[in-house]
Scaffold this motif. Structure first.
Motif, PDB file in Angstrom:
ATOM      1  N   TYR A  42       0.828  -1.209   0.000  1.00  0.00           N
ATOM      2  CA  TYR A  42       0.000   0.000   0.000  1.00  0.00           C
ATOM      3  C   TYR A  42       0.864   1.261   0.000  1.00  0.00           C
ATOM      4  O   TYR A  42       0.529   2.258  -0.654  1.00  0.00           O
ATOM      5  CB  TYR A  42      -0.922   0.009   1.220  1.00  0.00           C
ATOM      6  CG  TYR A  42      -2.016  -1.031   1.160  1.00  0.00           C
ATOM      7  CD1 TYR A  42      -2.719  -1.259  -0.016  1.00  0.00           C
ATOM      8  CD2 TYR A  42      -2.356  -1.788   2.281  1.00  0.00           C
ATOM      9  CE1 TYR A  42      -3.720  -2.215  -0.077  1.00  0.00           C
ATOM     10  CE2 TYR A  42      -3.362  -2.751   2.235  1.00  0.00           C
ATOM     11  CZ  TYR A  42      -4.039  -2.960   1.049  1.00  0.00           C
ATOM     12  OH  TYR A  42      -5.032  -3.892   0.982  1.00  0.00           O
ATOM     13  N   ILE A  43       1.965   1.233   0.724  1.00  0.00           N
ATOM     14  CA  ILE A  43       2.852   2.406   0.767  1.00  0.00           C
ATOM     15  C   ILE A  43       3.471   2.661  -0.599  1.00  0.00           C
ATOM     16  O   ILE A  43       3.573   3.808  -1.054  1.00  0.00           O
ATOM     17  CB  ILE A  43       3.942   2.205   1.838  1.00  0.00           C
ATOM     18  CG1 ILE A  43       3.305   2.196   3.245  1.00  0.00           C
ATOM     19  CG2 ILE A  43       4.996   3.297   1.742  1.00  0.00           C
ATOM     20  CD1 ILE A  43       4.284   1.879   4.348  1.00  0.00           C
ATOM     21  N   PHE A  44       3.869   1.593  -1.289  1.00  0.00           N
ATOM     22  CA  PHE A  44       4.514   1.761  -2.586  1.00  0.00           C
ATOM     23  C   PHE A  44       3.532   2.251  -3.652  1.00  0.00           C
ATOM     24  O   PHE A  44       3.921   3.016  -4.545  1.00  0.00           O
ATOM     25  CB  PHE A  44       5.159   0.448  -3.040  1.00  0.00           C
ATOM     26  CG  PHE A  44       6.504   0.200  -2.418  1.00  0.00           C
ATOM     27  CD1 PHE A  44       7.576   1.024  -2.708  1.00  0.00           C
ATOM     28  CD2 PHE A  44       6.701  -0.855  -1.551  1.00  0.00           C
ATOM     29  CE1 PHE A  44       8.821   0.811  -2.146  1.00  0.00           C
ATOM     30  CE2 PHE A  44       7.943  -1.081  -0.965  1.00  0.00           C
ATOM     31  CZ  PHE A  44       9.002  -0.246  -1.270  1.00  0.00           C
ATOM     32  N   VAL A  45       2.276   1.813  -3.618  1.00  0.00           N
ATOM     33  CA  VAL A  45       1.323   2.225  -4.649  1.00  0.00           C
ATOM     34  C   VAL A  45       0.633   3.537  -4.303  1.00  0.00           C
ATOM     35  O   VAL A  45      -0.038   4.127  -5.155  1.00  0.00           O
ATOM     36  CB  VAL A  45       0.252   1.138  -4.885  1.00  0.00           C
ATOM     37  CG1 VAL A  45       0.894  -0.169  -5.288  1.00  0.00           C
ATOM     38  CG2 VAL A  45      -0.638   0.945  -3.660  1.00  0.00           C
ATOM     39  N   GLN A  48       1.399   6.557  -6.651  1.00  0.00           N
ATOM     40  CA  GLN A  48       0.772   6.421  -7.962  1.00  0.00           C
ATOM     41  C   GLN A  48      -0.724   6.672  -7.881  1.00  0.00           C
ATOM     42  O   GLN A  48      -1.306   7.344  -8.735  1.00  0.00           O
ATOM     43  CB  GLN A  48       1.043   5.020  -8.519  1.00  0.00           C
ATOM     44  CG  GLN A  48       0.436   4.754  -9.886  1.00  0.00           C
ATOM     45  CD  GLN A  48       1.141   5.492 -10.987  1.00  0.00           C
ATOM     46  OE1 GLN A  48       2.188   6.073 -10.752  1.00  0.00           O
ATOM     47  NE2 GLN A  48       0.576   5.483 -12.175  1.00  0.00           N
ATOM     48  N   VAL A  49      -1.365   6.133  -6.852  1.00  0.00           N
ATOM     49  CA  VAL A  49      -2.810   6.341  -6.690  1.00  0.00           C
ATOM     50  C   VAL A  49      -3.117   7.818  -6.477  1.00  0.00           C
ATOM     51  O   VAL A  49      -4.047   8.377  -7.071  1.00  0.00           O
ATOM     52  CB  VAL A  49      -3.336   5.496  -5.515  1.00  0.00           C
ATOM     53  CG1 VAL A  49      -4.796   5.837  -5.217  1.00  0.00           C
ATOM     54  CG2 VAL A  49      -3.199   4.009  -5.826  1.00  0.00           C
ATOM     55  N   LEU A  50      -2.334   8.479  -5.636  1.00  0.00           N
ATOM     56  CA  LEU A  50      -2.539   9.904  -5.394  1.00  0.00           C
ATOM     57  C   LEU A  50      -2.291  10.720  -6.660  1.00  0.00           C
ATOM     58  O   LEU A  50      -3.004  11.697  -6.931  1.00  0.00           O
ATOM     59  CB  LEU A  50      -1.623  10.384  -4.264  1.00  0.00           C
ATOM     60  CG  LEU A  50      -1.916   9.811  -2.873  1.00  0.00           C
ATOM     61  CD1 LEU A  50      -0.866  10.298  -1.870  1.00  0.00           C
ATOM     62  CD2 LEU A  50      -3.317  10.209  -2.408  1.00  0.00           C
ATOM     63  N   GLY A  51      -1.274  10.326  -7.435  1.00  0.00           N
ATOM     64  CA  GLY A  51      -1.005  11.026  -8.688  1.00  0.00           C
ATOM     65  C   GLY A  51      -2.151  10.884  -9.682  1.00  0.00           C
ATOM     66  O   GLY A  51      -2.546  11.857 -10.335  1.00  0.00           O
ATOM     67  N   ILE A  52      -2.678   9.665  -9.824  1.00  0.00           N
ATOM     68  CA  ILE A  52      -3.812   9.457 -10.729  1.00  0.00           C
ATOM     69  C   ILE A  52      -5.029  10.251 -10.260  1.00  0.00           C
ATOM     70  O   ILE A  52      -5.757  10.857 -11.062  1.00  0.00           O
ATOM     71  CB  ILE A  52      -4.141   7.955 -10.822  1.00  0.00           C
ATOM     72  CG1 ILE A  52      -3.004   7.216 -11.532  1.00  0.00           C
ATOM     73  CG2 ILE A  52      -5.450   7.730 -11.564  1.00  0.00           C
ATOM     74  CD1 ILE A  52      -3.187   5.721 -11.582  1.00  0.00           C
TER      75      ILE A  52
END
Length: 322
Positions: A42-45, A48-52
């Motif tokens: 969850y920390i690694f993704v 990317q999720v916040l950017g999307i």
């Protein structure tokens, strides 16, 4: 004499488990390996999720919201207009020429870019001296600043620029490349092809080096010449890479802006005004943010449809999808 009763639990009873220890003294149970792995994932993704969310989903929602409003920045008004901006889309006399220019640019860029990239990859896919130098030379424009690259080409393509100077040496009178409709569009296409052909060349080169030598040798033993070997063996085996580069190039062609803005500003007339530059003009030059949002929706729909169609067609010509 009064006997005081101790409140401490009996040690033997505590050891036997009949008396629960103080909760404050309990040790926290360590996380299992699976739980730690999930938290790390969850920390690694999360970036990317916040950017999307910040740069894709929220802007898409705002575009849909702005498309049904008319926002006049100078007057400070923000008015709900419903489908008025969409109705303007079907009555805009410049939209069809803009879409035609976008189609010409996209087709020209995709064809010349992919053909040249594959040709360079085939030429450089050999063990010879200076191959590393030539690969670096053809790839170097990819890492050059886009605006700087375009400005240099703008000087070269002027009426008295370097290109016409070279043509005059051989007795040819060159045109004013950026001020005539056909040559202006051709110039923008060529500048973009030379800028990004190195990226597709590297992708094709990696795919060619992954073609099994055993299959090629077997085809040569069966009498296949170089042309048959390339069209019947090499091209089908690198078809996944061809599909990838085709999608990347056509999506990039629909998003071109800097080259048009620096070289031609959409002219002469609107002969080089592609959809992205027209969107910029309507929203930021003319202040029609609502209509600009509608054009952004049109651009998104075109990219989405083309990507879906290409992805469906992969089943017919990408070899590992059969």
């Amino acid at each position: 004499m009064t006997t005081t009763t101790s409140t401490r639990p009996d040690r033997a009873a505590a050891r036997s488990g009949r008396v629960s220890p103080d909760p404050a003294l309990r040790k926290r149970r360590p996380l299992s390996y699976r739980q730690r792995d999930q938290i790390a994932g969850y920390i690694f993704v999360a970036p990317q999720v916040l950017g999307i969310l910040a740069f894709v989903l929220i802007p898409l929602g705002l575009i849909g919201y702005f498309s049904v409003h008319e926002w006049n920045v100078l007057a400070g008004s923000f008015t709900f207009v419903g489908a008025e901006n969409f109705e303007r889309l079907f009555t805009d006399p410049e939209l069809v020429p803009v879409l035609q220019a976008t189609g010409v640019f996209s087709v020209g860029l995709v064809v010349f870019n992919l053909v040249l990239a594959l040709l360079l990859a085939v030429m450089l896919n050999r063990k010879a001296r200076a191959m590393t130098f030539y690969r670096t030379l053809f790839f170097s424009p990819v890492v050059v600043s886009l605006v700087a690259w375009t400005i240099v080409w703008g000087f070269l393509l002027q009426d008295d620029g370097g290109i016409n100077g070279i043509l005059q040496l051989v007795g040819i009178e060159g045109p004013n490349w950026l001020r005539e409709g056909p040559t202006a569009m051709a110039s923008v296409i060529i500048v973009q092809v030379f800028k990004n052909v190195g990226l597709n060349m590297v992708l094709f080169l990696a795919a060619l080096q992954g073609v099994p030598q055993e299959i090629q040798e077997a085809a040569r033993v069966d009498g296949a010449n170089a042309r048959t070997l390339f069209t019947r063996i090499t091209v089908p085996l690198i078809s996944p890479t061809i599909l990838l580069t085709f999608i990347i190039t056509i999506v990039g062609s629909l998003q071109v802006f800097a080259q048009v803005a620096v070289l031609t500003q959409g002219g002469p007339g609107i002969s080089t005004t592609v959809l992205v530059y027209y969107l910029y003009q309507q929203a930021f030059l003319f202040g029609r943010f609502g209509y600009g949002s509608v054009l952004a929706i049109v651009l998104f729909a075109i990219v989405l449809i083309l990507t879906v169609v290409q992805w469906q067609l992969r089943k017919k010509w990408v070899f590992y999808e059969n």
